[in-house]
Scaffold this active site. Structure first.
Site, PDB file in Angstrom:
ATOM      1  CE1 TYR A 158      40.775  46.580  38.928  1.00  0.00           C
ATOM      2  CE2 TYR A 158      39.528  44.592  38.473  1.00  0.00           C
ATOM      3  CZ  TYR A 158      40.562  45.237  39.117  1.00  0.00           C
ATOM      4  OH  TYR A 158      41.388  44.526  39.950  1.00  0.00           O
ATOM      5  CE  LYS A 165      43.703  41.952  40.976  1.00  0.00           C
ATOM      6  NZ  LYS A 165      44.776  41.598  41.927  1.00  0.00           N
TER       7      LYS A 165
END
Length: 257
Positions: A158, A165
């Protein structure tokens, strides 16, 4: 869901539909099914051909171009909503971007420019939308964005989007605190791994999905329909005392991940 989360009489903005497998489209479909009137944006002329048929199916009142990287485009969206509707009840922010070379490398190696661009498109644009929406939400409202478990825990591959995020989720909490007195609620939807166009840019994403499904208590993954149903409930008056939450829609993966 029937009348349980009725959105009749409400007006909402949906930003981030790319195709019929988008989280944003699933949410828009549920918003519309519950009676909301919608404004939908599209990224550019290339994207328009994919999004326009979906906007027609949703019977959208407004169909507006919006690339948050282009000066003035986001402001123009809210100006048109103000001119034609005069108010806004909810919005969904479902956009994210990071340059491929930065996304596929280690966080420690990401470029300053790539990090800044990822933060601007994926996080700060939500703050900008909140600021522009505030004067239109005269009777309160709800702001939704989309996050991922990688904001909270390290998820292999990720990479850069994890810190980005995490900043988005922190922004949700601060916006909820600041806008709460005006009756404006703020949440992040955090589904588990989903097969979307955005996810296709993440290295070895299929492997990540298989591992998540195997570990989740329900031994499955949520899909975009589950996210849409949750979003419709959150923007309804049934959720009027909920704000500042990271709503995990992941078949329980977050408790074991």
């Amino acid at each position: 869901m029937g009348e349980f989360a009725s959105l009749k009489g409400k007006k909402g903005l949906v930003v981030g539909i790319a195709n019929d497998r988008s989280i944003a489209y699933a949410c828009a479909r549920d918003f519309r099914a519950q009676g909301a009137e919608l404004a939908v944006t599209y990224l550019n002329e290339k994207a328009k051909s994919y999004v326009e048929p979906l906007a027609r199916d949703l019977d959208c009142s407004l169909f507006i171009p919006c690339d948050v990287r282009e000066p003035g485009q986001l402001e123009a969206v809210f100006e048109r909503i103000g001119a034609e509707w005069g108010e806004l009840d909810f919005l969904l922010h479902s956009i994210a971007f990071a340059p491929r070379e930065d996304l596929h490398g280690r966080v420690v190696d990401c470029s300053q420019a790539g990090f800044a661009q990822a933060m601007d498109v994926s996080c700060h644009s939500f703050i900008r939308m909140a600021r522009l929406a505030e004067p239109l939400m005269k009777n309160g409202g709800c702001l939704l964005t989309v996050s991922f478990y990688g904001a909270e825990k390290v998820v292999e591959h990720y990479n850069l989007m994890g810190p980005v995020k995490a900043a988005l989720e922190a922004s949700v909490r601060y916006l909820a605190a600041e806008l709460g007195p005006q009756g404006i609620r703020v949440h992040a939807l955090s589904p588990g791994p989903l097969k979307t166009r955005a996810a296709s840019g993440i290295d070895r994403f299929d492997e990540l999905m298989e591992n998540a499904a195997a570990r989740a208590p329900q031994h499955q993954l949520a899909d975009i329909r589950d996210v849409g149903a949750t979003a419709a409930l959150l923007v309804s008056d049934r959720s009027r005392t909920l704000t500042g939450n990271i709503i995990r829609i992941d078949a329980g993966y977050h408790i074991v991940g």
